[in-house]
Design an enzyme around this catalytic site. Structure first.
Site, PDB file in Angstrom:
ATOM      1  N   HIS A 122       4.771   0.226  -0.260  1.00  0.00           N
ATOM      2  CA  HIS A 122       5.611  -0.578   0.618  1.00  0.00           C
ATOM      3  C   HIS A 122       4.798  -1.702   1.238  1.00  0.00           C
ATOM      4  O   HIS A 122       3.566  -1.697   1.164  1.00  0.00           O
ATOM      5  CB  HIS A 122       6.261   0.317   1.700  1.00  0.00           C
ATOM      6  CG  HIS A 122       5.303   1.125   2.507  1.00  0.00           C
ATOM      7  ND1 HIS A 122       4.659   2.248   2.008  1.00  0.00           N
ATOM      8  CD2 HIS A 122       4.823   0.985   3.774  1.00  0.00           C
ATOM      9  CE1 HIS A 122       3.868   2.761   2.922  1.00  0.00           C
ATOM     10  NE2 HIS A 122       3.934   1.998   4.024  1.00  0.00           N
ATOM     11  N   ASP A 149       0.850   5.202   1.926  1.00  0.00           N
ATOM     12  CA  ASP A 149       0.205   5.863   3.056  1.00  0.00           C
ATOM     13  C   ASP A 149      -0.572   7.079   2.535  1.00  0.00           C
ATOM     14  O   ASP A 149      -0.052   7.835   1.708  1.00  0.00           O
ATOM     15  CB  ASP A 149       1.249   6.296   4.098  1.00  0.00           C
ATOM     16  CG  ASP A 149       1.901   5.094   4.768  1.00  0.00           C
ATOM     17  OD1 ASP A 149       1.330   3.987   4.700  1.00  0.00           O
ATOM     18  OD2 ASP A 149       2.996   5.260   5.351  1.00  0.00           O
ATOM     19  N   ARG A 160       9.123  -8.408  14.825  1.00  0.00           N
ATOM     20  CA  ARG A 160       9.483  -7.044  14.412  1.00  0.00           C
ATOM     21  C   ARG A 160       8.532  -6.074  15.089  1.00  0.00           C
ATOM     22  O   ARG A 160       7.318  -6.300  15.102  1.00  0.00           O
ATOM     23  CB  ARG A 160       9.332  -6.915  12.884  1.00  0.00           C
ATOM     24  CG  ARG A 160       9.517  -5.501  12.351  1.00  0.00           C
ATOM     25  CD  ARG A 160       9.314  -5.474  10.833  1.00  0.00           C
ATOM     26  NE  ARG A 160       9.140  -4.120  10.334  1.00  0.00           N
ATOM     27  CZ  ARG A 160      10.129  -3.338   9.900  1.00  0.00           C
ATOM     28  NH1 ARG A 160      11.370  -3.783   9.887  1.00  0.00           N
ATOM     29  NH2 ARG A 160       9.886  -2.116   9.467  1.00  0.00           N
ATOM     30  N   HIS A 219       0.846  -1.196   0.000  1.00  0.00           N
ATOM     31  CA  HIS A 219       0.000   0.000   0.000  1.00  0.00           C
ATOM     32  C   HIS A 219       0.883   1.249   0.000  1.00  0.00           C
ATOM     33  O   HIS A 219       2.096   1.158   0.220  1.00  0.00           O
ATOM     34  CB  HIS A 219      -0.888   0.032   1.251  1.00  0.00           C
ATOM     35  CG  HIS A 219      -0.114   0.235   2.529  1.00  0.00           C
ATOM     36  ND1 HIS A 219       0.666  -0.750   3.093  1.00  0.00           N
ATOM     37  CD2 HIS A 219       0.025   1.316   3.332  1.00  0.00           C
ATOM     38  CE1 HIS A 219       1.233  -0.280   4.191  1.00  0.00           C
ATOM     39  NE2 HIS A 219       0.872   0.983   4.354  1.00  0.00           N
TER      40      HIS A 219
HETATM   41  C1  GA4 Z   1      -2.237   2.936   5.783  1.00  0.00           C
HETATM   42  C2  GA4 Z   1      -1.381   3.887   6.632  1.00  0.00           C
HETATM   43  C3  GA4 Z   1      -1.771   3.876   8.121  1.00  0.00           C
HETATM   44  O1  GA4 Z   1      -1.285   2.682   8.741  1.00  0.00           O
HETATM   45  C4  GA4 Z   1      -3.299   3.960   8.309  1.00  0.00           C
HETATM   46  C5  GA4 Z   1      -3.896   2.741   7.639  1.00  0.00           C
HETATM   47  C6  GA4 Z   1      -5.405   2.549   7.768  1.00  0.00           C
HETATM   48  C7  GA4 Z   1      -5.745   1.552   8.891  1.00  0.00           C
HETATM   49  O2  GA4 Z   1      -4.986   0.616   9.138  1.00  0.00           O
HETATM   50  O3  GA4 Z   1      -6.826   1.725   9.482  1.00  0.00           O
HETATM   51  C8  GA4 Z   1      -5.904   2.101   6.370  1.00  0.00           C
HETATM   52  C9  GA4 Z   1      -4.665   2.223   5.425  1.00  0.00           C
HETATM   53  C10 GA4 Z   1      -3.711   3.106   6.192  1.00  0.00           C
HETATM   54  C11 GA4 Z   1      -5.014   2.811   4.032  1.00  0.00           C
HETATM   55  C12 GA4 Z   1      -6.417   2.514   3.491  1.00  0.00           C
HETATM   56  C13 GA4 Z   1      -7.455   2.233   4.599  1.00  0.00           C
HETATM   57  C14 GA4 Z   1      -7.040   2.970   5.849  1.00  0.00           C
HETATM   58  C15 GA4 Z   1      -6.515   0.715   6.258  1.00  0.00           C
HETATM   59  C16 GA4 Z   1      -7.304   0.821   5.015  1.00  0.00           C
HETATM   60  C17 GA4 Z   1      -7.751  -0.222   4.350  1.00  0.00           C
HETATM   61  C18 GA4 Z   1      -3.654   4.138   9.768  1.00  0.00           C
HETATM   62  C19 GA4 Z   1      -3.866   5.024   7.424  1.00  0.00           C
HETATM   63  O4  GA4 Z   1      -4.086   6.195   7.698  1.00  0.00           O
HETATM   64  O5  GA4 Z   1      -4.126   4.494   6.165  1.00  0.00           O
END
Ligand code: GA4
Length: 345
Positions: free
Chosen positions: A277, A222, A287, A220
């Site tokens: 990443h 961020d 980890r 994904h």
């Molecule tokens: C990816 C980056 C951060 O960890 C996060 C993630 C969020 C979550 O885990 O709740 C998201 C993911 C992240 C991107 C798309 C959406 C939201 C899970 C998901 C399927 C906290 C964020 O802000 O986006």
């Protein structure tokens, strides 16, 4: 608190073990630093910073709190969950069925929200909140320093135009602590990434619904502006280059890794591209990583910086607020390229 932006910094970039990851030394003099930060953001959307000003003790206190929390029993940990979206989560990522081999704490960086949450997380909530708040302040300081360098390197007139997005008290920045338990390999020896060179990784598992059991956190980008990440000394993080090559990132517990997020891609009108990443689990060791996700307040607009838009290079994105972008992100799957929804065709 972290000291304000150092006045004299310079850059030294080097390749990490021949794998191409830029390393930027923040302790040296400033002259070429901004240029090299921009170069790293353009080429990889990812780099490592060394000689930063975050005290070791701030890092170790948060690491200790994380270790203490994750060593609790499942029923104790579940008191701090479920993570919808904040709190303790185990295996579930986001609301749409994405899964990984991990457990985590996801926290909003607002101090009031932290002090409330810490009551369900820690035996000593005050100690936990202090460790978290100090880490957030330090990570925020480092993020602002890097965003100011980006603004300078892009010759943006207002040097603080990027860092102001996250300095605001209503900033929607998040802190995440991930713990990936060791997972034994199921048959497929190729998944022992420590023995693989980057080119061997290239065509493996470019999606998230794999049959292997070692995806800690699927591929994904961020959504935020910038992510500041560090981990203990256990590997697993991989980044994708612009041409789709997966590169393992050797861990470095004392240093930080910087990732360009989707919002910075928009702010730079596509000059930077958010880095994709993923994390693979280790076969023997746990980890633990901690990420600060730097975001603006919910009602702030995300549009390309005026400097990045010209008649020859018109805006590539429809304007949207950070809240609208988050809503889109949470309605899609982890690996989806959500910026496509906001692209001007
Ligand atoms: C990816 C980056 C951060 O960890 C996060 C993630 C969020 C979550 O885990 O709740 C998201 C993911 C992240 C991107 C798309 C959406 C939201 C899970 C998901 C399927 C906290 C964020 O802000 O986006």
């Amino acid at each position: 608190m972290v000291a304000p932006c150092p006045t004299s910094m310079m850059v030294r970039t080097k390749k990490t073990k021949g794998m191409g990851i830029p390393t930027i030394d923040l302790s040296l003099e400033r002259s070429k630093l901004s240029e090299l930060v921009v170069k790293a953001c353009e080429e990889y959307g990812f780099f490592k910073v060394v000689n930063h000003s975050v005290p070791k003790e701030v890092i170790s206190r948060l690491e200790e709190e994380g270790t203490e929390f994750f060593s609790k029993t499942s029923s104790e940990k579940s008191q701090a969950g479920p993570a919808n979206p904040f709190g303790y989560g185990c295996r579930n990522i986001g609301p749409n069925g994405d899964m990984g081999h991990l457990e985590y704490l996801l926290l909003h960086t607002n101090p009031l929200s932290i002090s409330e949450r810490s009551k369900t997380i820690a035996n000593d909530p005050t100690k936990f909140s202090c460790a978290v708040n100090d880490y957030i302040e330090a990570a925020k300081g480092l993020t602002c320093e890097i965003l100011d360098l980006v603004a300078e390197g892009l010759w943006v007139q207002d040097k603080f135009s990027l860092s102001n997005l996250i300095r605001d008290v209503h900033s929607d920045s998040l802190l995440r602590i991930n713990q990936y338990p060791p997972v034994a390999l199921k048959g497929n020896k190729n998944w022992d990434t420590s023995k693989l060179e980057a080119h061997q990784l290239q065509n493996q598992n470019n999606n998230n619904n794999n049959n292997n059991n070692n995806i800690g956190f699927g591929e994904h980008s961020d959504p935020q502006i910038l992510t500041i990440m560090r981990s203990n000394n256990v590997d697993g993080l991989q980044i994708s280059t612009h041409d789709g090559l997966w590169i393992p990132v050797p861990p470095d517990p004392n240093e930080f890794f910087v990732m360009v997020g989707d919002a910075l891609q928009v702010l730079t009108n596509g000059r930077f591209v958010s880095v994709r990443h993923r994390v693979l689990t280790n076969t023997t060791k746990a980890r633990m990583s901690m990420m600060y996700f730097a975001a603006p307040p919910l009602n702030w607009w995300i549009t390309p910086l005026p400097k990045m838009v010209t008649p020859h290079n018109p805006s590539q994105y429809k304007p949207f607020t950070w809240a609208q972008y988050k809503q889109a992100a949470y309605s899609l799957r982890l690996g989806d390229t959500r910026l496509d929804l906001f692209k001007i065709q």
